[in-house]
Design a protein around this motif. Structure first.
Motif, PDB file in Angstrom:
ATOM      1  N   LYS A   2       0.811  -1.223   0.000  1.00 49.79           N
ATOM      2  CA  LYS A   2       0.000   0.000   0.000  1.00 49.79           C
ATOM      3  C   LYS A   2       0.844   1.273   0.000  1.00 49.79           C
ATOM      4  O   LYS A   2       0.305   2.375  -0.009  1.00 49.79           O
ATOM      5  N   ALA A   3       2.186   1.098   0.019  1.00 50.29           N
ATOM      6  CA  ALA A   3       3.115   2.235  -0.004  1.00 50.29           C
ATOM      7  C   ALA A   3       2.779   3.249   1.082  1.00 50.29           C
ATOM      8  O   ALA A   3       2.661   4.459   0.835  1.00 50.29           O
ATOM      9  N   LEU A   4       2.630   2.748   2.311  1.00 53.07           N
ATOM     10  CA  LEU A   4       2.291   3.624   3.441  1.00 53.07           C
ATOM     11  C   LEU A   4       3.558   4.227   4.027  1.00 53.07           C
ATOM     12  O   LEU A   4       4.502   3.501   4.363  1.00 53.07           O
ATOM     13  N   PRO A   5       3.623   5.560   4.171  1.00 52.09           N
ATOM     14  CA  PRO A   5       4.823   6.195   4.735  1.00 52.09           C
ATOM     15  C   PRO A   5       4.899   5.978   6.243  1.00 52.09           C
ATOM     16  O   PRO A   5       4.006   6.391   6.984  1.00 52.09           O
ATOM     17  N   GLN A   6       5.946   5.323   6.673  1.00 54.61           N
ATOM     18  CA  GLN A   6       6.096   5.022   8.094  1.00 54.61           C
ATOM     19  C   GLN A   6       7.558   4.733   8.415  1.00 54.61           C
ATOM     20  O   GLN A   6       8.218   3.988   7.700  1.00 54.61           O
ATOM     21  N   SER A   7       8.051   5.324   9.490  1.00 56.88           N
ATOM     22  CA  SER A   7       9.400   4.986   9.952  1.00 56.88           C
ATOM     23  C   SER A   7       9.332   3.674  10.727  1.00 56.88           C
ATOM     24  O   SER A   7       8.388   3.435  11.486  1.00 56.88           O
ATOM     25  N   PHE A   8      10.336   2.836  10.519  1.00 59.64           N
ATOM     26  CA  PHE A   8      10.332   1.564  11.247  1.00 59.64           C
ATOM     27  C   PHE A   8      11.753   1.051  11.411  1.00 59.64           C
ATOM     28  O   PHE A   8      12.698   1.514  10.750  1.00 59.64           O
ATOM     29  N   ILE A   9      11.893   0.089  12.320  1.00 58.95           N
ATOM     30  CA  ILE A   9      13.185  -0.526  12.607  1.00 58.95           C
ATOM     31  C   ILE A   9      13.064  -2.023  12.408  1.00 58.95           C
ATOM     32  O   ILE A   9      12.132  -2.657  12.917  1.00 58.95           O
ATOM     33  N   LEU A  10      13.981  -2.575  11.642  1.00 60.75           N
ATOM     34  CA  LEU A  10      14.029  -4.014  11.390  1.00 60.75           C
ATOM     35  C   LEU A  10      15.065  -4.627  12.322  1.00 60.75           C
ATOM     36  O   LEU A  10      16.260  -4.355  12.202  1.00 60.75           O
ATOM     37  N   TRP A  11      14.594  -5.411  13.253  1.00 62.43           N
ATOM     38  CA  TRP A  11      15.471  -5.998  14.272  1.00 62.43           C
ATOM     39  C   TRP A  11      15.576  -7.501  14.022  1.00 62.43           C
ATOM     40  O   TRP A  11      14.585  -8.206  14.003  1.00 62.43           O
ATOM     41  N   GLY A  12      16.785  -7.968  13.820  1.00 67.34           N
ATOM     42  CA  GLY A  12      16.975  -9.393  13.596  1.00 67.34           C
ATOM     43  C   GLY A  12      18.419  -9.726  13.322  1.00 67.34           C
ATOM     44  O   GLY A  12      19.257  -8.843  13.116  1.00 67.34           O
ATOM     45  N   PRO A  13      18.747 -11.010  13.298  1.00 66.44           N
ATOM     46  CA  PRO A  13      20.131 -11.446  13.090  1.00 66.44           C
ATOM     47  C   PRO A  13      20.592 -11.160  11.661  1.00 66.44           C
ATOM     48  O   PRO A  13      19.798 -10.767  10.798  1.00 66.44           O
ATOM     49  N   PRO A  14      21.881 -11.342  11.383  1.00 69.60           N
ATOM     50  CA  PRO A  14      22.401 -11.070  10.042  1.00 69.60           C
ATOM     51  C   PRO A  14      21.812 -12.012   8.997  1.00 69.60           C
ATOM     52  O   PRO A  14      21.466 -13.163   9.279  1.00 69.60           O
ATOM     53  N   GLY A  15      21.708 -11.500   7.767  1.00 65.36           N
ATOM     54  CA  GLY A  15      21.367 -12.339   6.628  1.00 65.36           C
ATOM     55  C   GLY A  15      19.948 -12.845   6.583  1.00 65.36           C
ATOM     56  O   GLY A  15      19.685 -13.925   6.050  1.00 65.36           O
ATOM     57  N   VAL A  16      18.996 -12.064   7.117  1.00 66.71           N
ATOM     58  CA  VAL A  16      17.599 -12.524   7.114  1.00 66.71           C
ATOM     59  C   VAL A  16      16.686 -11.627   6.281  1.00 66.71           C
ATOM     60  O   VAL A  16      15.476 -11.824   6.263  1.00 66.71           O
ATOM     61  N   GLY A  17      17.275 -10.603   5.608  1.00 67.14           N
ATOM     62  CA  GLY A  17      16.476  -9.809   4.676  1.00 67.14           C
ATOM     63  C   GLY A  17      16.218  -8.370   5.054  1.00 67.14           C
ATOM     64  O   GLY A  17      15.373  -7.707   4.436  1.00 67.14           O
ATOM     65  N   LYS A  18      16.916  -7.834   6.032  1.00 65.26           N
ATOM     66  CA  LYS A  18      16.643  -6.461   6.484  1.00 65.26           C
ATOM     67  C   LYS A  18      16.901  -5.438   5.374  1.00 65.26           C
ATOM     68  O   LYS A  18      16.044  -4.583   5.078  1.00 65.26           O
ATOM     69  N   THR A  19      18.066  -5.501   4.747  1.00 66.40           N
ATOM     70  CA  THR A  19      18.398  -4.551   3.674  1.00 66.40           C
ATOM     71  C   THR A  19      17.474  -4.743   2.472  1.00 66.40           C
ATOM     72  O   THR A  19      17.002  -3.769   1.867  1.00 66.40           O
ATOM     73  N   THR A  20      17.196  -5.982   2.139  1.00 69.11           N
ATOM     74  CA  THR A  20      16.318  -6.279   1.002  1.00 69.11           C
ATOM     75  C   THR A  20      14.934  -5.664   1.213  1.00 69.11           C
ATOM     76  O   THR A  20      14.367  -5.043   0.303  1.00 69.11           O
ATOM     77  N   ALA A  70      12.825   8.295  22.244  1.00 71.13           N
ATOM     78  CA  ALA A  70      12.098   9.234  21.384  1.00 71.13           C
ATOM     79  C   ALA A  70      11.990   8.708  19.952  1.00 71.13           C
ATOM     80  O   ALA A  70      10.940   8.838  19.314  1.00 71.13           O
ATOM     81  N   LEU A  71      13.064   8.111  19.446  1.00 73.27           N
ATOM     82  CA  LEU A  71      13.016   7.527  18.099  1.00 73.27           C
ATOM     83  C   LEU A  71      12.148   6.267  18.090  1.00 73.27           C
ATOM     84  O   LEU A  71      11.397   6.029  17.144  1.00 73.27           O
ATOM     85  N   LEU A  72      12.249   5.479  19.144  1.00 74.66           N
ATOM     86  CA  LEU A  72      11.442   4.263  19.217  1.00 74.66           C
ATOM     87  C   LEU A  72       9.956   4.587  19.199  1.00 74.66           C
ATOM     88  O   LEU A  72       9.165   3.881  18.573  1.00 74.66           O
ATOM     89  N   SER A  73       9.583   5.678  19.898  1.00 77.37           N
ATOM     90  CA  SER A  73       8.169   6.013  19.976  1.00 77.37           C
ATOM     91  C   SER A  73       7.615   6.485  18.637  1.00 77.37           C
ATOM     92  O   SER A  73       6.404   6.509  18.437  1.00 77.37           O
ATOM     93  N   ARG A  74       8.492   6.871  17.728  1.00 69.62           N
ATOM     94  CA  ARG A  74       8.066   7.349  16.411  1.00 69.62           C
ATOM     95  C   ARG A  74       8.290   6.311  15.323  1.00 69.62           C
ATOM     96  O   ARG A  74       8.183   6.611  14.139  1.00 69.62           O
ATOM     97  N   SER A  75       8.650   5.100  15.730  1.00 60.91           N
ATOM     98  CA  SER A  75       8.939   4.029  14.777  1.00 60.91           C
ATOM     99  C   SER A  75       8.238   2.747  15.211  1.00 60.91           C
ATOM    100  O   SER A  75       7.987   2.536  16.392  1.00 60.91           O
ATOM    101  N   THR A  76       7.950   1.916  14.246  1.00 66.36           N
ATOM    102  CA  THR A  76       7.442   0.581  14.540  1.00 66.36           C
ATOM    103  C   THR A  76       8.608  -0.399  14.451  1.00 66.36           C
ATOM    104  O   THR A  76       9.420  -0.319  13.524  1.00 66.36           O
ATOM    105  N   VAL A  77       8.706  -1.280  15.418  1.00 65.26           N
ATOM    106  CA  VAL A  77       9.778  -2.279  15.417  1.00 65.26           C
ATOM    107  C   VAL A  77       9.223  -3.591  14.867  1.00 65.26           C
ATOM    108  O   VAL A  77       8.212  -4.110  15.352  1.00 65.26           O
ATOM    109  N   TYR A  78       9.891  -4.112  13.841  1.00 67.46           N
ATOM    110  CA  TYR A  78       9.538  -5.410  13.270  1.00 67.46           C
ATOM    111  C   TYR A  78      10.664  -6.398  13.570  1.00 67.46           C
ATOM    112  O   TYR A  78      11.813  -6.157  13.200  1.00 67.46           O
ATOM    113  N   HIS A  79      10.316  -7.478  14.243  1.00 65.02           N
ATOM    114  CA  HIS A  79      11.320  -8.443  14.694  1.00 65.02           C
ATOM    115  C   HIS A  79      11.440  -9.575  13.681  1.00 65.02           C
ATOM    116  O   HIS A  79      10.513 -10.372  13.518  1.00 65.02           O
TER     117      HIS A  79
END
Length: 378
Positions: free
Chosen positions: A36-54, A136-145
């Protein structure tokens, strides 16, 4: 320069993406965000090589946004300023790899630009964001594990890059410890060195193999449990062994140090209050020294905590008090220890009869006589 195989086969659409079905499966949050191309800041939390950059690149493509990629290891404030000041009509997405490496000042600098929409921040981190990213940054971002990839998912990825099915795929997948980039890299190395990829050629190239240590699964929890229980039983030899095993498997040294800080209060407590000081200093040493030398600091702390006298009296007191809080709720605080900040409150008896070093109970009426901390257990 030859492009690594992992980059050549990086997926460009969710239909080609393998893994993280809890986030990118049908109806899941990241799929919705991208589709849906929704504008949102978020953080991708996870181990190496699982697709964060992709996933970050797919998101930027979906928004038709200008993507700026920086590594927190190398980037400074000037690099961030270039992004902020870049005069473009496109939506800006700032992708910060290893965002946990940014110090507080760097994170504070980004905050107003995230707030006013100048940039959409997408962070990637292998560390728990609640420890490493400012609130402050966490409160403005969604964390995806994100989770480590399963052996089956890694075999599917290896098949896609040309690795033949069978024993070779299985051995490579098991040796990659949930990391797709590592699995593809291992395959590429065997192919370059031997010209063929079979179970035998893989085992021949990687004779020693990696320590099997699934940092997100059963091996992780079993080993940290054995580590804690060894210190609790005052067995430094076993505790140091499990420390070495975790480090060999690539465990985050700060995770180990954090558990030692918890242990110092939970299992040693008032039997040796300075144990908490030592554990905190070990954590600080890990932060400032880094591996491999910080392993020495960890070993020092592990032996100290293992040999220290043990008491759980303060821990048990907390758990008992928490149980009563849950059971009784917010029972009234005795008036004599309430602060009479207004004349009316004083008239109502707030603070009446309070004396320094008072011997009367400060507990609420319903809990008078209750004993949480039992000193004789020290």
């Amino acid at each position: 320069m030859n492009q690594p195989l992992a980059d050549q086969f990086r997926p460009h659409s969710l239909n080609d993406f393998i893994g993280q079905s809890h986030l990118v499966g049908e109806g899941r949050p990241l799929r919705i965000l991208i589709e849906k191309a929704l504008p949102q800041s978020f953080i991708l939390w996870g181990p190496p090589g699982v697709g964060k950059t992709t996933l970050a690149r797919m998101y930027a493509q979906a928004l038709s946004a200008k993507l700026y990629e920086v590594s927190a290891v190398r980037a400074g404030k000037k690099d961030l300023e270039k992004v902020i000041l870049d005069d473009t009509s496109e939506q800006k997405i700032l992708f910060v790899d290893e965002i946990h490496r940014f110090n507080k000042a760097q994170q504070d600098y980004l905050l107003p630009f995230v707030e006013d929409g100048t940039i959409i921040l997408v962070g990637a981190t292998t560390e728990n964001p609640s420890f490493e990213v400012i609130s402050a940054l966490l409160s403005r971002s969604t964390v995806y594990h994100l989770q480590e990839l399963s052996t089956e998912e890694l075999q599917e990825i290896l098949a896609r890059v040309g690795c033949p099915a069978g024993g070779a795929q299985e051995v490579l997948a098991q040796g990659a410890n949930g990391d797709a980039r590592k699995a593809i890299g291992l395959y590429e190395s065997v192919l370059d060195l031997t010209g063929e990829v079979t179970k035998e050629s893989v085992e021949r190239v990687f004779q020693t193999g990696d320590i099997r240590y699934d940092k997100g699964g059963e091996e992780h929890y079993d080993t940290i449990s054995a580590f804690i229980k060894s210190m609790r039983a005052s067995q430094p030899d076993a505790a140091v062994y499990y420390l070495a095993r975790m480090l060999a498997g690539g465990e985050d040294p700060k995770f180990i140090a954090r558990r030692m800080v918890i242990f110092a209060s939970e299992d040693i407590g008032m039997a040796l209050p300075t144990a908490l000081v030592v554990a905190n200093e070990v954590f600080r040493a890990v932060e400032t020294v880094g591996l491999p030398e910080a392993a020495i600091n960890l070993a020092h702390g592990v032996v100290y905590l293992s040999e220290a006298p043990k008491s759980r009296a303060s821990y048990d007191a907390l758990r008992s008090a928490q149980s009563d809080v849950n059971h009784f709720g917010n029972v009234s605080i005795p008036k004599h220890i309430k602060n009479p900040v207004t004349k009316l409150m004083k008239k109502e008896g707030y603070g009446a009869g309070y004396q320094l070093y008072d011997e009367q109970s400060y507990l609420p009426e319903a809990l008078k006589g209750k004993k949480y901390y039992r000193k004789n257990k020290e």
